[in-house]
Design a protein around this motif. Structure first.
Motif, PDB file in Angstrom:
ATOM      1  N   THR A  28       0.812  -1.215   0.000  1.00  0.00           N
ATOM      2  CA  THR A  28       0.000   0.000   0.000  1.00  0.00           C
ATOM      3  C   THR A  28       0.842   1.260   0.000  1.00  0.00           C
ATOM      4  O   THR A  28       0.371   2.313  -0.398  1.00  0.00           O
ATOM      5  CB  THR A  28      -0.949   0.041   1.215  1.00  0.00           C
ATOM      6  N   SER A  29       2.082   1.183   0.447  1.00  0.00           N
ATOM      7  CA  SER A  29       2.897   2.389   0.517  1.00  0.00           C
ATOM      8  C   SER A  29       3.461   2.787  -0.845  1.00  0.00           C
ATOM      9  O   SER A  29       3.961   3.886  -1.001  1.00  0.00           O
ATOM     10  CB  SER A  29       4.035   2.203   1.523  1.00  0.00           C
ATOM     11  N   GLN A  33      -2.079   7.260  -0.734  1.00  0.00           N
ATOM     12  CA  GLN A  33      -3.311   6.836  -0.090  1.00  0.00           C
ATOM     13  C   GLN A  33      -4.536   7.441  -0.764  1.00  0.00           C
ATOM     14  O   GLN A  33      -5.513   6.760  -1.003  1.00  0.00           O
ATOM     15  CB  GLN A  33      -3.288   7.233   1.397  1.00  0.00           C
ATOM     16  N   ARG A  34      -4.498   8.722  -1.042  1.00  0.00           N
ATOM     17  CA  ARG A  34      -5.629   9.382  -1.705  1.00  0.00           C
ATOM     18  C   ARG A  34      -5.098  10.314  -2.770  1.00  0.00           C
ATOM     19  O   ARG A  34      -4.222  11.122  -2.524  1.00  0.00           O
ATOM     20  CB  ARG A  34      -6.437  10.178  -0.692  1.00  0.00           C
TER      21      ARG A  34
END
Length: 66
Positions: A28-29, A33-34
């Motif tokens: 995920t990194s 994130q958005r």
């Protein structure tokens, strides 16, 4: 002796859970994130989802609404 096996199993389970969490953090990194709406628009244009006219129109609208 029986107590020692319980300790070993607990350590194995904790290690597996830790490794899974660590792997998920890495996946995920690599991506933000958005995304901002403008970043999403640019990405969709780059991927060919939008025509140049659609991109320009939506970009103007986003910049105007700021």
């Amino acid at each position: 002796m029986h107590f020692g096996w319980w300790i070993i199993w607990i350590l194995v389970i904790v290690g597996v859970v830790w490794a899974i969490n660590r792997a998920q953090e890495g996946s995920t990194s690599s991506r933000p994130q958005r995304e901002t709406p403008l970043e999403t628009l640019k990405r969709r244009y780059a991927e060919g989802e939008l025509s140049t006219e659609e991109y320009e129109e939506r970009k103007e609208r986003l910049e105007r609404d700021r």
